[in-house]
Scaffold this motif. Structure first.
Motif: not given
Length: 472
Positions: A202-219, A231-239
């Motif tokens: 949570e200190k490394t990743v912008n979790t608000s952006r991650l959750l906003e992007a993935c809470t509702t995924v349009d099929p 958003a997942i890729m960006d978070a993975a790259l950061q950590i």
């Protein structure tokens, strides 16, 4: 109604009813087992399109089922068999996994159904393995509630993984799904990812952006205009400590250590999402992401079509010998697994490119009346194929009818013939994302009723036979 009375009328038409296919072997005295899957003495070098992605970027974990069911010898008589259904029993657990599985009981049940013993290999690539992958990530999130760790230690991971598979088996799942789906206990450990606890994450990743992007995924949009995946890729790259963009990541090919670390960190990101979102919400999201991945490649195994090339190389008009050879080859493909409509487009294009490379220049799909659904499992004595929809699907279970899954009857369309022998990609996005046009009454090659609808396979667990009767 009359136009739907026989199975033979289904070829080349859309049926207006919901068709129910029953496999009650005791009702059939003339049922014949499917032929043994062709032995592959030679496997050609297929286009890259037919190979699964190497890095697992588009799904929680790599989905690469390698187990294809082998059917019994058709010359051997069948013993009397009657419909039986899975019996739930209390599994013997290790007692060392510090998680209350009751919290994700509904997801466990869904996974057991999707990976049911008689169907797991047939639906592994599209249904079972994506759901098992999702369950593993959801379990990691559940584990983190008590430990503040997003991953498990090796010994705990081994015990918990054993318990997961035991519980699934006790609810009717196939016990071979770890091998089928290339899943192991190490998928729970975080591997080489340097960030594995909640606080650091949570200190490394912008979790608000991650959750906003993935809470509702349009099929309908995620696979072509992704929001959650970047958003997942960006978070993975950061950590992972690698400040790269998704485009720059392409340069990492050939550097397994970097790819492994990035893949492990993506697993940690999935675990964090599972911690923050409800099991049902995150399961839906993960299944959509997996669908984006599996619909990009053809999962079928092709053997060298030497006989087809020999019979069809110089044809310019309908040829009985060419079509017979092609149909015989495709009959072997039809015994492998269920695939989606989008996978069928890719498979038909890949196979056609192999034929063109061998010297078959004429569109023999058109000459021999080959449809998209001819590349998937067949039912009703080979007269009706089943393609799953490209959206995530589940196997359903009913005590009176057994296991069932819904087929898409909107794909009664000709298989696409490639424009060249060399293909690098098949785009199903943008203007090309729509499937080919449905046939009209003027273009039907065989008589039938012009109706829309779905086809539902019902598969009591007595066998792998995909024959059945029609009920209206």
């Amino acid at each position: 109604m009359d136009c739907c009375q026989t199975v033979s009328h289904l070829k080349g038409s859309l049926c207006c009813q919901l068709l129910l296919f029953f496999i009650w072997l005791s009702s059939f005295q003339d049922a014949v087992a499917l032929d043994t899957v062709f032995e592959q003495s030679y496997v050609p070098t297929m286009p890259e399109l037919a190979k699964p992605p190497s890095s697992g970027i588009f799904g929680p974990i790599e989905i690469s089922p390698a187990v294809i069911p082998h059917y019994p010898d058709p010359d051997e008589p069948f013993p009397p068999m009657y419909p039986t259904f899975p019996t739930r029993y209390e599994p013997v657990l290790t007692g060392k996994c510090p998680v209350k599985f009751s919290a994700i009981s509904s997801i466990m049940d869904k996974t057991a159904s999707d990976c049911s013993q008689p169907l797991a290999a047939l639906v592994g690539n599209v249904i079972c393995c994506p759901q098992l992958s999702s369950l593993i990530r959801i379990f990691q999130g559940l584990y983190s509630f008590n430990s503040a760790k997003l991953v498990l230690q090796n010994s705990v991971a081994s015990d918990c993984f054993t318990d997961i598979i035991s519980i699934l088996a006790s609810r009717g799942a196939n016990s071979t799904i770890p091998t089928l789906c290339s899943v192991k206990s190490s998928n729970l450990t975080g591997g080489s990812c340097p960030v594995q606890d909640v606080n650091t994450f949570e200190k490394t990743v912008n979790t608000s952006r991650l959750l906003e992007a993935c809470t509702t995924v349009d099929p309908l949009k995620e696979c072509c205009r992704p929001i959650c995946q970047p958003a997942i890729m960006d978070a993975a790259l950061q950590i992972s400590g690698k400040q790269l963009t998704l485009d720059e990541n392409k340069n990492l090919v050939g550097e397994p250590n970097h790819i492994d670390t990035l893949s492990d960190c993506k697993g940690v990101v999935y675990a964090y999402l599972s911690r923050k979102l409800s099991p049902d919400v995150v399961n839906t999201a993960f299944r959509i992401l997996s669908a984006c991945k599996v619909n990009k490649v053809c999962p079928l195994d092709f053997k060298q079509p030497l006989e087809v090339i020999k019979a069809c190389r110089n044809v310019a008009a309908p040829s009985p010998s060419c079509c017979s050879s092609l149909n015989t080859y495709i009959a072997g493909i039809q015994k492998q697994m269920l695939i989606t409509n989008r996978q069928a487009i890719i498979c038909a294009t890949v196979f056609g490119s192999v034929l063109r490379k061998g010297g078959v220049m004429t569109n023999i799909y058109d000459l021999c009346d080959v449809d998209l659904k001819d590349f998937s499992i067949q039912a009703a004595y080979g007269q009706q194929g089943c393609l799953l929809r490209s959206l995530p699907a589940d196997v359903m279970f009913d005590n009176s009818t057994g296991f069932s899954f819904t087929c898409d009857l909107s794909d009664n369309i000709a298989a696409p013939w490639p424009s060249s022998s060399s293909i690098s990609s098949v785009s199903l996005c943008g203007p090309e994302m729509s499937l080919p046009a449905l046939p009209t009454s003027e273009t039907f090659k065989n008589p039938g009723c012009r109706c829309g609808g779905e086809l539902k396979f019902l598969v009591p667990i007595i066998s792998f036979l995909v024959f059945g009767t029609l009920l209206y």
